[in-house]
Write a protein that holds these residues in place. Structure first.
Motif, mmCIF file in Angstrom:
data_model
loop_
_atom_site.group_PDB
_atom_site.id
_atom_site.type_symbol
_atom_site.label_atom_id
_atom_site.label_comp_id
_atom_site.label_asym_id
_atom_site.label_seq_id
_atom_site.Cartn_x
_atom_site.Cartn_y
_atom_site.Cartn_z
ATOM 1 N N ARG A 1 0.835 -1.205 0.000
ATOM 2 C CA ARG A 1 0.000 0.000 0.000
ATOM 3 C C ARG A 1 0.872 1.258 0.000
ATOM 4 N N VAL A 2 1.973 1.232 0.750
ATOM 5 C CA VAL A 2 2.903 2.368 0.762
ATOM 6 C C VAL A 2 3.425 2.639 -0.641
ATOM 7 N N ALA A 3 3.781 1.575 -1.336
ATOM 8 C CA ALA A 3 4.304 1.731 -2.697
ATOM 9 C C ALA A 3 3.266 2.341 -3.632
ATOM 10 N N THR B 1 2.631 6.308 -2.612
ATOM 11 C CA THR B 1 3.775 7.226 -2.525
ATOM 12 C C THR B 1 3.752 8.265 -3.644
ATOM 13 N N LYS B 2 3.501 7.813 -4.872
ATOM 14 C CA LYS B 2 3.474 8.741 -6.011
ATOM 15 C C LYS B 2 2.368 9.781 -5.837
ATOM 16 N N ALA C 1 -3.438 11.678 0.697
ATOM 17 C CA ALA C 1 -2.471 10.599 0.497
ATOM 18 C C ALA C 1 -1.239 10.803 1.369
ATOM 19 N N ALA C 2 -0.799 12.043 1.512
ATOM 20 C CA ALA C 2 0.374 12.340 2.329
ATOM 21 C C ALA C 2 0.124 11.993 3.795
ATOM 22 N N ALA C 3 -1.087 12.313 4.279
ATOM 23 C CA ALA C 3 -1.434 12.002 5.668
ATOM 24 C C ALA C 3 -1.472 10.491 5.883
#
Length: 375
Positions: free
Chosen positions: A148-150, A153-154, A163-165
């Motif tokens: 999920r992080v991958a 990230t974009k 998305a950043a939070a």
């Protein structure tokens, strides 16, 4: 609501399941993976309040609250990478709402103890067994979080604040899991609804609430502190905020096959006032955040399952959708109040202890309720 009974091979999962469901459907053989497809059973939640109401009313029908237990194949080290029946194990546990982790707390040279290789029995080691199960769940969760992080990230780098939070706390969770810590012990923000949604989507295995069932011999159940392994499991459970139940699966299986009189005599001989099975079932019900309200009468006395914090109209909806849609009010008697009045309903009303509650009333465990509605 569904609870998965898990543990290493040959720790007593299927024997415990047989006792819980009073059935011989689950094989209880002395070799790994004798449980392949998960057996499941619907189990009545013991409730002395319901029993007493049924007795008072001489009711035609008594309907208890129920929970579902699932006997899941024994896991071995490497399950998160597909070892043994790992993929099936992880898939089946993902479908459960909570976990009953059976931990071997007895010595018996006739029953092999398996952790990684079925051909290489090892010494009984409760802490190592718990670590093994936890590690496989954590590794499976870590892969999900990393994926999920991958993916996000974009999006986060493009300036998307949501998305950043999400990425920020996912990174913290990734590090937490990477240290071998379960998601249960991670400091999630319970007030963050977006985070809760992501957590539901991920379905983290190591975040599921858990009860440790210490499977010991019958000599240890009446005085579990004397069992050399029990303290190890108890300390681990305390550190996680989990519950631990001492139980002898084989004894419970035998008790499940006895009539009430023989069962009472056998328990007295063992120095037990309550079966470990009843304690486990009740603890499992509580673990899921469930309570029961009661309805009573000659026709039927019944325990209805709701989650803690449920308001009266939604509780009424458990009986029938019309009850919720046309809810007017609820007539409520606390079970303890009724008991104090000798189960004399007229005395309760004369005392003014039957309450009229509206739509904002939060139902309590053991409330005896009559709903008034109009549709």
């Amino acid at each position: 609501m569904k609870l998965g009974i898990v543990g290493l091979p040959n720790v007593g999962k299927s024997t415990l399941f047989n006792a819980i469901t009073s059935t011989k459907n689950a094989q209880a053989a002395n070799y790994p993976f004798c449980t392949i497809e998960p057996n499941s059973g619907i189990v009545a939640v013991p409730d002395e309040r319901l029993d007493k109401l049924a007795e008072v009313w001489d009711t035609d029908k008594k309907t208890p609250a129920v929970v579902e237990f699932v006997d899941i194949a024994g896991l071995v080290k490497g399950a998160s990478q597909g070892a043994g029946l790992g993929n099936k194990f992880l898939g089946h546990i993902r479908e459960c709402d909570a976990i009953v982790h059976v931990v071997r707390c007895f010595d018996d040279d006739n029953i092999i103890h398996v952790v990684e290789d079925a051909t290489k029995p090892v010494a009984v080691d409760p802490e190592g067994d718990m670590d093994c199960i936890d590690t496989e769940l954590i590794l499976a969760d870590l892969e999900i979080v990393q994926n999920r992080v991958a993916r996000i990230t974009k999006t986060a780098k493009s300036g998307n604040k949501t998305a950043a939070a999400e990425l920020a706390w996912l990174k913290e969770l990734e590090a937490h899991l990477g240290e071998g810590k379960s998601a249960r012990t991670f400091a999630f923000d319970e007030g963050d609804e977006a985070q809760k949604l992501v957590r539901r989507e991920m379905g983290l295995l190591s975040a599921k609430p858990i009860i440790y069932a210490c499977n010991m011999d019958d000599d240890g159940v009446a005085a579990p502190e004397g069992n050399k392994y029990y303290g190890i499991v108890k300390a681990r459970a305390a550190a996680e905020g989990a519950e631990v139940i001492p139980i002898c699966a084989k004894t419970e299986e035998d008790l499940a096959e006895m009539d009430a009189e023989d069962r009472a005599m056998f328990m007295e001989d063992l120095g037990l006032t309550e079966s470990g099975l009843d304690r486990l079932i009740r603890a499992s019900y509580s673990l899921l955040g469930l309570i029961s309200f009661l309805t009573d009468g000659k026709k039927e006395c019944r325990a209805w399952t709701i989650t803690k914090g449920t308001k009266a109209p939604q509780a009424a909806g458990k009986i029938h959708s019309d009850f919720e849609r046309g809810f007017i009010r609820a007539q409520v008697i606390a079970y303890d109040t009724l008991a104090e009045c000798g189960f004399d309903y007229a005395a309760v009303k004369a005392k003014g202890a039957q309450r009229t509650e509206g739509k904002d009333y939060i139902v309590n465990d053991g409330d005896i309720i009559e709903f008034l509605f109009n549709v």
